[in-house]
Write a protein that holds these residues in place. Structure first.
Motif, PDB file in Angstrom:
ATOM      1  N   LYS A   1       4.224   5.905  -5.505  1.00  0.00           N
ATOM      2  CA  LYS A   1       4.106   5.819  -6.752  1.00  0.00           C
ATOM      3  C   LYS A   1       3.164   7.007  -7.582  1.00  0.00           C
ATOM      4  O   LYS A   1       3.562   7.606  -8.431  1.00  0.00           O
ATOM      5  CB  LYS A   1       3.668   4.513  -7.672  1.00  0.00           C
ATOM      6  CG  LYS A   1       4.731   3.530  -7.404  1.00  0.00           C
ATOM      7  CD  LYS A   1       4.254   2.132  -8.264  1.00  0.00           C
ATOM      8  CE  LYS A   1       5.499   1.319  -8.064  1.00  0.00           C
ATOM      9  NZ  LYS A   1       5.145  -0.150  -8.959  1.00  0.00           N
ATOM     10  N   THR A   2       1.964   7.076  -6.715  1.00  0.00           N
ATOM     11  CA  THR A   2       1.228   8.070  -7.165  1.00  0.00           C
ATOM     12  C   THR A   2       1.668   9.368  -6.585  1.00  0.00           C
ATOM     13  O   THR A   2       1.489  10.487  -7.558  1.00  0.00           O
ATOM     14  CB  THR A   2      -0.260   7.701  -6.150  1.00  0.00           C
ATOM     15  OG1 THR A   2      -0.689   6.762  -6.428  1.00  0.00           O
ATOM     16  CG2 THR A   2      -1.159   8.803  -6.435  1.00  0.00           C
TER      17      THR A   2
ATOM     18  N   SER B   1       2.218   1.790  -3.460  1.00  0.00           N
ATOM     19  CA  SER B   1       1.124   2.485  -4.379  1.00  0.00           C
ATOM     20  C   SER B   1       1.150   3.808  -4.095  1.00  0.00           C
ATOM     21  O   SER B   1       1.047   4.824  -4.968  1.00  0.00           O
ATOM     22  CB  SER B   1       0.050   1.773  -4.297  1.00  0.00           C
ATOM     23  OG  SER B   1      -0.665   1.830  -3.209  1.00  0.00           O
TER      24      SER B   1
ATOM     25  N   TYR C   1       0.810  -1.087  -0.098  1.00  0.00           N
ATOM     26  CA  TYR C   1       0.095  -0.056  -0.152  1.00  0.00           C
ATOM     27  C   TYR C   1       0.811   1.057   0.068  1.00  0.00           C
ATOM     28  O   TYR C   1       0.595   2.418  -0.877  1.00  0.00           O
ATOM     29  CB  TYR C   1      -1.001   0.005   1.179  1.00  0.00           C
ATOM     30  CG  TYR C   1      -1.691   1.367   1.261  1.00  0.00           C
ATOM     31  CD1 TYR C   1      -2.772   1.692   0.490  1.00  0.00           C
ATOM     32  CD2 TYR C   1      -1.377   2.295   2.262  1.00  0.00           C
ATOM     33  CE1 TYR C   1      -3.299   2.612   0.688  1.00  0.00           C
ATOM     34  CE2 TYR C   1      -2.039   3.626   2.313  1.00  0.00           C
ATOM     35  CZ  TYR C   1      -3.158   3.734   1.608  1.00  0.00           C
ATOM     36  OH  TYR C   1      -3.857   4.763   1.635  1.00  0.00           O
TER      37      TYR C   1
END
Length: 62
Positions: A51-52, A48, A45
């Motif tokens: 990366k966002t 991710s 999590y």
């Protein structure tokens, strides 16, 4: 590559994204066998979200 690292060694992945304090907490969680699964989920999590944040940072440079 970071995804594999997030699943196998979740605490190391936090150090690669610049969150050493979370990495230490994750290491303590990962020491227990039952805590390995929540640590891996948390690590994936966080990856991710990282990366966002990178995509948003790159888009805002324009």
């Amino acid at each position: 590559m970071r995804l594999i690292l997030a699943i196998l060694l979740p605490w190391v992945q936090f150090f690669t994204i610049g969150r050493p304090f979370a990495g230490l907490i994750c290491l303590v969680l990962q020491i227990t066998l039952i805590g390995w699964i929540p640590a891996a989920i948390w690590s994936v999590y966080a990856l991710s979200q990282y990366k966002t944040d990178e995509k948003i940072r790159n888009a805002s440079r324009w």
